[in-house]
Scaffold this active site. Sequence first.
Site, PDB file in Angstrom:
ATOM      1  N   SER A 130       0.846  -1.189   0.000  1.00 10.48           N
ATOM      2  CA  SER A 130       0.000   0.000   0.000  1.00 10.48           C
ATOM      3  C   SER A 130       0.890   1.251   0.000  1.00 10.48           C
ATOM      4  CB  SER A 130      -0.968  -0.030   1.187  1.00 10.48           C
ATOM      5  OG  SER A 130      -1.970   0.949   1.048  1.00 10.48           O
TER       6      SER A 130
ATOM      7  N   GLU B  98      -1.730  -2.570  -8.108  1.00 10.87           N
ATOM      8  CA  GLU B  98      -2.960  -2.841  -7.359  1.00 10.87           C
ATOM      9  C   GLU B  98      -3.468  -1.534  -6.769  1.00 10.87           C
ATOM     10  OE1 GLU B  98      -3.576  -2.688  -3.830  1.00 10.87           O
ATOM     11  OE2 GLU B  98      -1.599  -1.854  -3.401  1.00 10.87           O
TER      12      GLU B  98
ATOM     13  N   HIS C 112      -5.189  -5.279  -1.714  1.00 10.34           N
ATOM     14  CA  HIS C 112      -5.845  -5.112  -0.414  1.00 10.34           C
ATOM     15  C   HIS C 112      -6.897  -6.212  -0.242  1.00 10.34           C
ATOM     16  CE1 HIS C 112      -3.877  -1.240  -0.814  1.00 10.34           C
ATOM     17  NE2 HIS C 112      -4.184  -0.969   0.437  1.00 10.34           N
TER      18      HIS C 112
END
Length: 358
Positions: free
Chosen positions: A155, A258, A328
């Site tokens: 992230s 992502e 995630h």
Amino acid sequence: PVPIKINLLKFLRCISIKLILMGTGLGMVACSPLTVLDPPPIGPRNVIKPKALKKGDTIGLIAPASPFTASVLTKALDQIAAHGFEIKLGKNLQNQFGYLAGRDEERIGDIHSMFEDEEVDAIWCIRGGYGTSRILPYLDYDLIAKHPKMLIGYSDITALIQAIYLKTGLIGFHGPVGSSTMTAYTDQYFQLVAMNGFEPVSIELNNNHSGSGTNNIYRVITPGEVTGELVGGNLCLLAALAGTEFQMDFTDKLVFLEDVGEKPYRIDRMLTQLLHSSNLAKAKGIILGEFADCEAKEGEFSLTLKDTLDFNLGGLEIPVCYGFSFGHISDLCTLPVGIMATFNTEKKRLDLLENAVV
């Protein structure tokens, strides 16, 4: 005399950080005007592979981005201990400054301390969130290169992994944060890559599809097999780094992307930014993870996530797939940034062609 160009804002900000850190004994390693104004050049360099993790090793736990709750800390401590690791908490781990886990200088201090601490074998980020990109110009990359260690997270941690890799050549590990749920799949590939990764590893698609929504189905956008240096991470962070000294050169790379909680038009904007500002189109191939919660609400004027991805990436004439097991989601694999790898869209398999650790 040759005139010197100084970015006054960066200079003053760095001076303030240095003065505060001098009180902690870290002022000389945290940053200096020279480090900020004349950063180490980005270019070809030897790859640095960190030591493999083993039971009994000490994990340095840090929060370089957002703060967290007490329950998140408890979960992280329990999971790390369950793997047989000792734990050392960052001095400023539980600090909070609004949406940040402490002021910039405090988070910088913890990063430097953990790399320099000889008792710490690897560094694990407790969570992502926001804030890592703020501190990149002020890190001491020479210090990090002299004390190479495994850095794990994803992230917002994308920015930290990429910056360190570009500046030092140190392989970073895009994998679960300390507070991630360690499912059987997540734990399997964490151990294979980070603990037992002395030999090449094949990462298979997880067919359980533990992600949420309807966009968690693997599909091929453009078929093919491709080999390249594995780089990437969170799309939002990669787009935010575009135009900075921490931007990745995607030429001939195998890129993984992502994201989470972004509507299709925002995904479109970030991909467009990367395609316009970087050489993403020159990548060897693109592996898309599961983009959790990235569909528009019913009734909104919008493309679907599928159409958005196909529209931006389908015409690049390189292999592209969607829905590989990272992002995630509950079941995510660990991807070492900087390792040579091969991906086959039909076999749904990522082969790491070299060991990620020593």
